[in-house]
Scaffold this motif. Structure first.
Motif, mmCIF file in Angstrom:
data_model
loop_
_atom_site.group_PDB
_atom_site.id
_atom_site.type_symbol
_atom_site.label_atom_id
_atom_site.label_comp_id
_atom_site.label_asym_id
_atom_site.label_seq_id
_atom_site.Cartn_x
_atom_site.Cartn_y
_atom_site.Cartn_z
ATOM 1 N N LEU A 73 28.943 65.656 59.415
ATOM 2 C CA LEU A 73 29.469 64.359 58.984
ATOM 3 C C LEU A 73 28.805 63.908 57.690
ATOM 4 N N LEU A 74 27.488 63.906 57.683
ATOM 5 C CA LEU A 74 26.746 63.328 56.562
ATOM 6 C C LEU A 74 26.811 64.175 55.303
ATOM 7 N N ALA A 75 27.181 65.444 55.423
ATOM 8 C CA ALA A 75 27.326 66.278 54.237
ATOM 9 C C ALA A 75 28.531 65.878 53.397
ATOM 10 N N HIS A 76 29.450 65.098 53.983
ATOM 11 C CA HIS A 76 30.636 64.709 53.225
ATOM 12 C C HIS A 76 30.281 63.605 52.237
ATOM 13 N N PRO A 77 30.701 63.721 50.993
ATOM 14 C CA PRO A 77 30.284 62.745 49.976
ATOM 15 C C PRO A 77 30.799 61.328 50.221
ATOM 16 N N ARG A 78 31.819 61.160 51.047
ATOM 17 C CA ARG A 78 32.359 59.821 51.268
ATOM 18 C C ARG A 78 31.758 59.127 52.483
ATOM 19 N N ILE A 79 30.801 59.770 53.149
ATOM 20 C CA ILE A 79 30.132 59.141 54.278
ATOM 21 C C ILE A 79 28.750 58.677 53.849
ATOM 22 N N THR A 80 28.488 57.384 54.080
ATOM 23 C CA THR A 80 27.257 56.743 53.619
ATOM 24 C C THR A 80 26.094 56.972 54.569
ATOM 25 N N GLY A 81 26.357 56.859 55.878
ATOM 26 C CA GLY A 81 25.300 56.972 56.872
ATOM 27 C C GLY A 81 25.895 57.013 58.260
ATOM 28 N N ALA A 82 25.040 57.223 59.251
ATOM 29 C CA ALA A 82 25.487 57.339 60.637
ATOM 30 C C ALA A 82 24.771 56.322 61.511
ATOM 31 N N MET A 83 25.526 55.706 62.413
ATOM 32 C CA MET A 83 24.983 54.841 63.454
ATOM 33 C C MET A 83 25.149 55.582 64.779
ATOM 34 N N VAL A 84 24.036 56.054 65.337
ATOM 35 C CA VAL A 84 24.069 56.799 66.589
ATOM 36 C C VAL A 84 23.777 55.838 67.733
ATOM 37 N N VAL A 85 24.666 55.796 68.705
ATOM 38 C CA VAL A 85 24.527 54.858 69.813
ATOM 39 C C VAL A 85 23.984 55.617 71.021
ATOM 40 N N LEU A 86 22.798 55.216 71.460
ATOM 41 C CA LEU A 86 22.046 55.949 72.474
ATOM 42 C C LEU A 86 22.007 55.198 73.796
ATOM 43 N N ALA A 87 21.797 55.938 74.861
ATOM 44 C CA ALA A 87 21.554 55.317 76.153
ATOM 45 C C ALA A 87 20.222 54.579 76.107
ATOM 46 N N PRO A 88 20.130 53.400 76.719
ATOM 47 C CA PRO A 88 18.839 52.698 76.746
ATOM 48 C C PRO A 88 17.751 53.595 77.335
ATOM 49 N N GLY A 89 16.629 53.650 76.659
ATOM 50 C CA GLY A 89 15.517 54.474 77.150
ATOM 51 C C GLY A 89 15.701 55.962 76.954
ATOM 52 N N ASP A 90 16.586 56.354 76.073
ATOM 53 C CA ASP A 90 16.830 57.778 75.816
ATOM 54 C C ASP A 90 15.535 58.437 75.333
#
Length: 232
Positions: free
Chosen positions: A39-56
């Motif tokens: 995902l992040l290698a694509h020039p049009r993607i700025t950043g990633a928001m990863v949504v994790l399980a609480p206490g992961d």
């Protein structure tokens, strides 16, 4: 430029592994590392928001990948809850009218050509859109005893893939409306459809697989090895 929300709060119980499937080793790295890097290698993607399980306890604590920011937020009980949490946690610089992508953590084989096509086509659509693949197999409807009761026409049927791409504000409103109605939506397009909107289907590659079984994990390793980690 767009941010991508990656829901990764699932425990992958059907996989039967000791760790959630997004952390299983794949060519020497956790599966989710391949997903984020593609995902992040694509020039049009700025950043990633990863949504994790609480206490992961398995999250490696990355703050960036491929030189781009990786942020995290706590997720919810359902996928839609996690996506909504991720949207709400995005930086304030992401405006309501900005497009945001949502991509499954367990889809590590995304090709750059598919991202190019999604940005080019869905980015010009008033609603947004999603990668999808036409149904090519014959479909059978079964009864409770798994006996065939009908053969279903496959014309106009598609398999929904990810990423799915919608404007931040519109997708937030759609997910909130579904939650208020007590409807569990299984993807972002379904939430938009409930509001009477018609997202665009953008044909994507069949090898953009979602890892749900051990056989899928082996297939993902084969696909990534053949691609040479060239991000499409």
């Amino acid at each position: 430029m767009s941010w991508v929300v990656v829901p990764a709060a699932g425990r992958g119980l059907r996989f039967g592994a000791e760790v959630p499937k997004q952390y299983l080793p794949l060519l020497g790295e956790p599966l989710i590392a391949h997903t984020l890097d593609r995902l992040l290698a694509h020039p049009r993607i700025t950043g990633a928001m990863v949504v994790l399980a609480p206490g992961d306890a398995h999250w490696p604590g990355w703050r960036d990948r491929v030189g781009k920011p990786v942020l995290t937020a706590p997720g919810g009980g359902e996928r839609a809850d996690s996506v909504l949490a991720g949207l709400q946690a995005l930086p304030a610089t992401v405006a309501d009218e900005d497009f945001v992508l949502v991509h499954d953590a367990a889809r590590p084989c995304l090709a750059r050509v598919d991202l190019d096509r999604l940005f080019e086509r869905a980015g010009r659509h008033p609603v947004g859109g999603l990668l999808a693949a036409p149904v090519r197999d014959t479909l059978k409807r079964a009864d409770e005893a798994c006996r065939v009761v009908a053969t279903e026409p496959r014309e106009s049927l598609w398999r929904a893939l990810t990423p799915q791409m919608f404007r931040r504000g519109g997708l937030q409103r759609a997910l909130l409306a579904a939650a208020a109605a007590g409807v569990v939506v299984t993807d972002e397009s379904m939430a938009m459809e409930r509001l009477g909107l018609k997202p665009l289907l953008v044909e994507g590659r069949e090898d953009n697989i979602k890892v749900t079984t051990r056989a899928d994990l082996a297939l993902a390793a084969f696909i990534l090895s053949r691609s040479g980690e060239s991000h499409g």
